[in-house]
Design an enzyme around this catalytic site. Structure first.
Site, PDB file in Angstrom:
ATOM      1  N   ASP A  30       0.857  -1.192   0.000  1.00  0.00           N
ATOM      2  CA  ASP A  30       0.000   0.000   0.000  1.00  0.00           C
ATOM      3  C   ASP A  30       0.889   1.236   0.000  1.00  0.00           C
ATOM      4  O   ASP A  30       1.881   1.307   0.734  1.00  0.00           O
ATOM      5  CB  ASP A  30      -0.903  -0.012   1.238  1.00  0.00           C
ATOM      6  CG  ASP A  30      -1.960   1.060   1.193  1.00  0.00           C
ATOM      7  OD1 ASP A  30      -3.153   0.706   1.153  1.00  0.00           O
ATOM      8  OD2 ASP A  30      -1.610   2.261   1.208  1.00  0.00           O
ATOM      9  N   ILE A  31       0.520   2.210  -0.821  1.00  0.00           N
ATOM     10  CA  ILE A  31       1.337   3.414  -0.968  1.00  0.00           C
ATOM     11  C   ILE A  31       1.408   4.228   0.327  1.00  0.00           C
ATOM     12  O   ILE A  31       2.346   4.992   0.537  1.00  0.00           O
ATOM     13  CB  ILE A  31       0.799   4.271  -2.144  1.00  0.00           C
ATOM     14  CG1 ILE A  31       1.901   5.139  -2.726  1.00  0.00           C
ATOM     15  CG2 ILE A  31      -0.414   5.090  -1.755  1.00  0.00           C
ATOM     16  CD1 ILE A  31       1.555   5.722  -4.085  1.00  0.00           C
ATOM     17  N   ASN A  86     -12.795  -2.539   3.688  1.00  0.00           N
ATOM     18  CA  ASN A  86     -13.804  -1.476   3.732  1.00  0.00           C
ATOM     19  C   ASN A  86     -14.720  -1.584   2.514  1.00  0.00           C
ATOM     20  O   ASN A  86     -14.225  -1.753   1.392  1.00  0.00           O
ATOM     21  CB  ASN A  86     -13.117  -0.106   3.729  1.00  0.00           C
ATOM     22  CG  ASN A  86     -12.137   0.057   4.885  1.00  0.00           C
ATOM     23  OD1 ASN A  86     -12.398  -0.409   5.983  1.00  0.00           O
ATOM     24  ND2 ASN A  86     -11.018   0.701   4.632  1.00  0.00           N
ATOM     25  N   GLN A  93     -14.260   3.086   2.333  1.00  0.00           N
ATOM     26  CA  GLN A  93     -13.692   2.647   1.053  1.00  0.00           C
ATOM     27  C   GLN A  93     -13.417   3.862   0.174  1.00  0.00           C
ATOM     28  O   GLN A  93     -14.299   4.690  -0.056  1.00  0.00           O
ATOM     29  CB  GLN A  93     -14.642   1.679   0.333  1.00  0.00           C
ATOM     30  CG  GLN A  93     -14.037   1.088  -0.942  1.00  0.00           C
ATOM     31  CD  GLN A  93     -14.931   0.042  -1.607  1.00  0.00           C
ATOM     32  OE1 GLN A  93     -16.112  -0.108  -1.255  1.00  0.00           O
ATOM     33  NE2 GLN A  93     -14.381  -0.679  -2.574  1.00  0.00           N
ATOM     34  N   HIS A  99     -10.561  -4.900  -2.052  1.00  0.00           N
ATOM     35  CA  HIS A  99      -9.203  -5.153  -1.558  1.00  0.00           C
ATOM     36  C   HIS A  99      -9.227  -5.460  -0.070  1.00  0.00           C
ATOM     37  O   HIS A  99     -10.092  -4.983   0.664  1.00  0.00           O
ATOM     38  CB  HIS A  99      -8.279  -3.962  -1.837  1.00  0.00           C
ATOM     39  CG  HIS A  99      -8.821  -2.649  -1.350  1.00  0.00           C
ATOM     40  ND1 HIS A  99      -9.760  -1.930  -2.059  1.00  0.00           N
ATOM     41  CD2 HIS A  99      -8.553  -1.940  -0.237  1.00  0.00           C
ATOM     42  CE1 HIS A  99     -10.048  -0.818  -1.396  1.00  0.00           C
ATOM     43  NE2 HIS A  99      -9.337  -0.812  -0.279  1.00  0.00           N
ATOM     44  N   HIS A 101      -6.822  -5.196   3.268  1.00  0.00           N
ATOM     45  CA  HIS A 101      -5.617  -4.607   3.847  1.00  0.00           C
ATOM     46  C   HIS A 101      -4.972  -5.581   4.826  1.00  0.00           C
ATOM     47  O   HIS A 101      -5.661  -6.193   5.646  1.00  0.00           O
ATOM     48  CB  HIS A 101      -5.954  -3.356   4.666  1.00  0.00           C
ATOM     49  CG  HIS A 101      -6.482  -2.192   3.907  1.00  0.00           C
ATOM     50  ND1 HIS A 101      -5.712  -1.099   3.583  1.00  0.00           N
ATOM     51  CD2 HIS A 101      -7.728  -1.922   3.426  1.00  0.00           C
ATOM     52  CE1 HIS A 101      -6.448  -0.201   2.939  1.00  0.00           C
ATOM     53  NE2 HIS A 101      -7.675  -0.674   2.835  1.00  0.00           N
TER      54      HIS A 101
HETATM   55  P1  5GP Z   1      -9.613   1.950   1.159  1.00  0.00           P
HETATM   56  O1  5GP Z   1      -9.769   3.210   1.951  1.00  0.00           O
HETATM   57  O2  5GP Z   1     -10.357   2.010  -0.162  1.00  0.00           O
HETATM   58  O3  5GP Z   1      -9.934   0.719   1.954  1.00  0.00           O
HETATM   59  O4  5GP Z   1      -8.062   1.840   0.860  1.00  0.00           O
HETATM   60  C1  5GP Z   1      -7.473   2.232  -0.340  1.00  0.00           C
HETATM   61  C2  5GP Z   1      -5.983   2.092  -0.166  1.00  0.00           C
HETATM   62  O5  5GP Z   1      -5.371   2.189  -1.430  1.00  0.00           O
HETATM   63  C3  5GP Z   1      -5.351   3.176   0.720  1.00  0.00           C
HETATM   64  O6  5GP Z   1      -4.737   2.570   1.858  1.00  0.00           O
HETATM   65  C4  5GP Z   1      -4.347   3.859  -0.202  1.00  0.00           C
HETATM   66  O7  5GP Z   1      -3.139   4.208   0.452  1.00  0.00           O
HETATM   67  C5  5GP Z   1      -4.114   2.810  -1.276  1.00  0.00           C
HETATM   68  N1  5GP Z   1      -3.750   3.376  -2.562  1.00  0.00           N
HETATM   69  C6  5GP Z   1      -4.392   4.363  -3.237  1.00  0.00           C
HETATM   70  N2  5GP Z   1      -3.765   4.637  -4.398  1.00  0.00           N
HETATM   71  C7  5GP Z   1      -2.701   3.795  -4.465  1.00  0.00           C
HETATM   72  C8  5GP Z   1      -1.685   3.596  -5.452  1.00  0.00           C
HETATM   73  O8  5GP Z   1      -1.622   4.260  -6.496  1.00  0.00           O
HETATM   74  N3  5GP Z   1      -0.748   2.636  -5.177  1.00  0.00           N
HETATM   75  C9  5GP Z   1      -0.800   1.880  -4.029  1.00  0.00           C
HETATM   76  N4  5GP Z   1       0.167   0.967  -3.870  1.00  0.00           N
HETATM   77  N5  5GP Z   1      -1.752   2.032  -3.096  1.00  0.00           N
HETATM   78  C10 5GP Z   1      -2.698   2.985  -3.299  1.00  0.00           C
END
Ligand code: 5GP
Ligand code: ZN
Length: 138
Positions: A30-31, A86, A93, A99, A101
């Site tokens: 994750d970035i 999420n 989300q 996805h 985590h």
């Molecule tokens: P969510 O909030 O949808 O559960 O989590 C999305 C996740 O995607 C976040 O933790 C965010 O840091 C990660 N993310 C968003 N854009 C990128 C990207 O371009 N590369 C990577 N490796 N992770 C990303």
């Protein structure tokens, strides 16, 4: 799904640190690196969220998350892990490609990850719970 960030990561048009791949899923760092080793596991199929995810693929995605968590946690020297998923904006989300985590944990208070569960039993009646359970068992 050209406008999906995770489909672009899968295609390689957005760079990422991929750490696992098989026929149906990939995993990459994750970035945000909420904690070191923070990883996302995604199905290759563009599925928006859990409600659109077929159960067999859900099982495989969570199985890979389990397998990777067991590898990542000792490797980064963590002492615990949160597995988080999420679904919909109301649940946090932000990327609408399903996805999971993997968040290695180092300290309950200071490592950057926070999740809290309020206890709302004071405002939830025993009857409400019994009725809910009855409906769910149907
Ligand atoms: P969510 O909030 O949808 O559960 O989590 C999305 C996740 O995607 C976040 O933790 C965010 O840091 C990660 N993310 C968003 N854009 C990128 C990207 O371009 N590369 C990577 N490796 N992770 C990303
Ligand atoms: Zn996608």
């Amino acid at each position: 799904m050209n406008d999906c960030i995770f489909c672009q990561i899968l295609a390689g048009t957005i760079p990422s640190h991929k750490i696992y791949e098989d026929k149906d899923v990939i995993a990459f760092l994750d970035i945000s690196q909420t904690t070191i080793g923070h990883t996302l596991v995604i199905p290759k199929q563009h599925v928006r969220d859990l409600f659109d995810l077929e159960e067999k693929l859900a099982g495989h995605t969570f199985a890979v998350a389990t397998q990777l968590a067991k590898k990542i946690v000792p490797l980064v020297g963590a002492t615990g892990v949160n597995i988080v998923n999420n679904n919909h904006a109301v649940a946090g989300q932000a990327v609408f490609h399903f996805h999971v985590h993997i968040v290695p944990r180092f300290d309950a208070h200071t490592d950057g990850y926070h999740a809290t569960w309020a206890n709302n039993m004071a405002t939830t009646s025993a009857e409400t719970l019994a009725n809910l359970a009855t409906q769910l068992r149907r």
